[in-house]
Design an enzyme around this catalytic site. Sequence first.
Site, mmCIF file in Angstrom:
data_model
loop_
_atom_site.group_PDB
_atom_site.id
_atom_site.type_symbol
_atom_site.label_atom_id
_atom_site.label_comp_id
_atom_site.label_asym_id
_atom_site.label_seq_id
_atom_site.Cartn_x
_atom_site.Cartn_y
_atom_site.Cartn_z
ATOM 1 N N GLU A 248 66.876 -4.614 4.548
ATOM 2 C CA GLU A 248 67.959 -5.323 3.858
ATOM 3 C C GLU A 248 67.519 -5.700 2.458
ATOM 4 O O GLU A 248 66.797 -6.688 2.268
ATOM 5 C CB GLU A 248 68.384 -6.585 4.628
ATOM 6 C CG GLU A 248 69.119 -6.302 5.920
ATOM 7 C CD GLU A 248 69.668 -7.557 6.576
ATOM 8 O OE1 GLU A 248 69.741 -8.617 5.893
ATOM 9 O OE2 GLU A 248 70.020 -7.487 7.771
ATOM 10 N N GLU B 232 65.633 -10.046 12.645
ATOM 11 C CA GLU B 232 65.124 -11.226 11.937
ATOM 12 C C GLU B 232 64.617 -12.306 12.907
ATOM 13 O O GLU B 232 65.015 -13.470 12.836
ATOM 14 C CB GLU B 232 66.214 -11.799 11.018
ATOM 15 C CG GLU B 232 66.662 -10.827 9.942
ATOM 16 C CD GLU B 232 67.593 -11.438 8.914
ATOM 17 O OE1 GLU B 232 67.554 -11.022 7.752
ATOM 18 O OE2 GLU B 232 68.376 -12.341 9.297
#
Length: 855
Positions: free
Chosen positions: A253, A184
């Site tokens: 995710e 991320e």
Amino acid sequence: METFSVSKLLALFIVALFMGPELMFCTVTYDRKALLIDGQRRILISGSIHYPRSTPDMWEDLIQKAKDGGLDVIDTYVFWNVHEPSPGNYNFDGRYDLVRFIKTVQKVGLYVHLRIGPYVCAEWNFGGFPVWLKYVPGISFRTENGPFEAAMQGFTQKIVQMMKDEKLFQTQGGPIILSQIENEYGGESRRLGAAGQNYVNWAAKMAVGLDTGVPWVMCKEEDAPDPVINACNGFYCDAFTPNKPYKPKLWTEAWSGWYTEFGQANPHRPVEDLAFAVARFIQTGGSFINYYMYHGGTNFGRSAGGPFITTSYDYDAPIDEYGLIREPKYGHLRELHRALKLSQQALVSSDPTITRLGTYQQKKQGNRNSKPYSTMVIFQAHVFSGSRRCAAFLSNYNPSSPARVFFNNLHYDLPPWSISILPDCKNAVFNTARVGAQISQMQMSATSTKLLSWETYDEDLSSLEDSSTITAVGLLEQINVTRDSSDYLWYITSVDIGSSESFLRGGQKPILNIQSAGDAVHVFINGQYSGSAFGTREQRQFTFTGPVDLHAGTNKISLLSITVGLPNIGLHYENWKTGIVGPVLLTGLDQGKIDLTNQKWSYQVGLKGESSNLVTPNGRTSVDWVRASLATGNQQPLRWHKAYFDAPGGSEPLALDLQSMGKGQVWINGQSIGRYWTAYAKGGCYSCSYTGTYRPAKCQSDCGGPTQRWYHVPRSWLKPTNNLLVVFEELGGDASKISIVKKSLASICADAFENHPNIDNYRVDSDGGSSLDHTAKIHLQCEPGTTISSIKFASFGTPYGTCGSFQQGTCHAANSRDACTGLESCAVGISSSNFGTDPCPGVLKRLTVEALCSA
């Protein structure tokens, strides 16, 4: 010679076949459609299970349940801070045995996505980085920085070599088919500019150069350089597009729920919306989806980050914190996975053709001068036709109204905010909004186990200054002093008060003001508790303001500053300050105010109970414990409690009920259960609809009660008898009311309409044709070793309500109760013929049942 060679090769192939998968070496590549395992495109369903958030004796059961739920892959981060607690000293034992975990996944027969990072975020302490890394000379985290890159490369190489030595990559016959570097990073990269982009390029080149034989991914990183695949994280990822046309569309995710913060309500994500999001992703060309989390588990010890993240990391996942299946989330997703697998051949061999099935005008939410109806929402069909197979996804994006659509000369009814999956472009075997899976209501119930032989020990505040090892002029940053060896740091100073002060003769007490950068502080004046103040995850900085009791002469001010987990996210969070930063002011004196900030302060790291090792059986005699009745109501702050208990019988998961306590930490037989805090939850716990865009504040529970009441006690940490419980209570909770409870199934419910799509009724003929029996069924399943003892509620007709509070509607068949009693499981058909008569002809009816299970 040639004949001999062919025979030899054939013999070797047969030996490999019978010796098992560990000898079957496969390639893993990718194209624009999917990951290719040994040349075969796959729709892959994955789920996150983090090995340190459960215990090794739980791993195989969790992974088997994941496989039974339709998963192909287990996803886990690698947690640097637990594996290298000090430079060059490694720990891969117990809950940190990464190799054992991966081999367990392989034993069960699933693949692995190994997310090395080594930054993990994950609501984990310091984002997974070891705190010692912060003190490497010249370091700057997650940017173009030589010291950081050297340390990151060293750890990444360590993990990759360990996997290679154990032959765990798929190209070696192991289960690892995918690896991740960084995590991320997109937002950080944009803020850092050239330094961020250079770091991304370096990280990708470094990882690919390790020659694992499997692809690497970077999630939430739009500029992931070739051949690294960029991937999506979020509640919805259907709009995501890879940064190159030859890369597959991966969702690393898919958030199955959300994490919980102390002081906030517990978020829940309806399974109808989660299934809708997954179907949306697949219908737009997605081929890999990972549930974050599939089993969240527990933040044992001091592993929770944030700060203020709860000890429970349940995440509303399909398998709950204790390892029990959460229904209907688990069962509904399992049916979704089966529908996707039935469609796999068409999905991976063709691109979708999108057809409009109709439109409607969505009311615009804006100012009163805007047009009230402006957004056109489309009913769509995504059709995959390839390799002699056809699959279709029929979508209704309307969040409030059902739709009847016409497709392939047939009518289909679509509930609001839903997608129907037709693996043969004809039969709708699954709809994301029609939940036919069993609903399980769980309960926490008392055990017969008693906590015996209570003793207490109060932290000694009188000798704090004498035992401190650090003195300095001014206030020191907390982590620079503790190096995160403890949550606790004492700041100690004194102030002299003249005998002529007005407040000593009945005037208003002086006010102490303390500025802190996080996370909590307890204030003691001359050894007496004076008050506390706390930050929040959103606002770590806070101020303590309160009156204090001072006497003439020298007064000792002792401030216990407390962390509740270190930050795990944010640009250069390694530089964020923690602890009391000042100013520290005393106001309301005759002379005005006194600034204590820059005078001499003494510091003590941790508590005497910690240094005396009170939490272990060997350390319990190092201080003078006092045997006393806890029923007197004399609860003091900074008090240690200990008791003994025998392990409860049975096999149900166990927990401590700490509702009567305040804030602190708890250990069993020396193992840290984690931090507890009876912070009462703020939020909006309103009725929740699955329709419409999901956000964590949309569906919440436990408003007005403790954010977390129960704390998981792994059975593997217990002995049959004489288990030691140690509790450190900061605020003065009532330890006499602590109890050991078990989590078990309270009741099971099933609820479905007539003609509900039932994937069990779908058949593929030998000639390639297919059919679907539209007779719907509900299924009831008790836990192993128990049977249905009674039917609490049953109605065929128009019942309403939710599991635990069903009621008959205006239409009800008199003989609705079915003969399921005494069975571990049963299935009941939903049709009027099963009930003798139609209680209301022409009305769409449902069958609703609630049953009790017992041994």
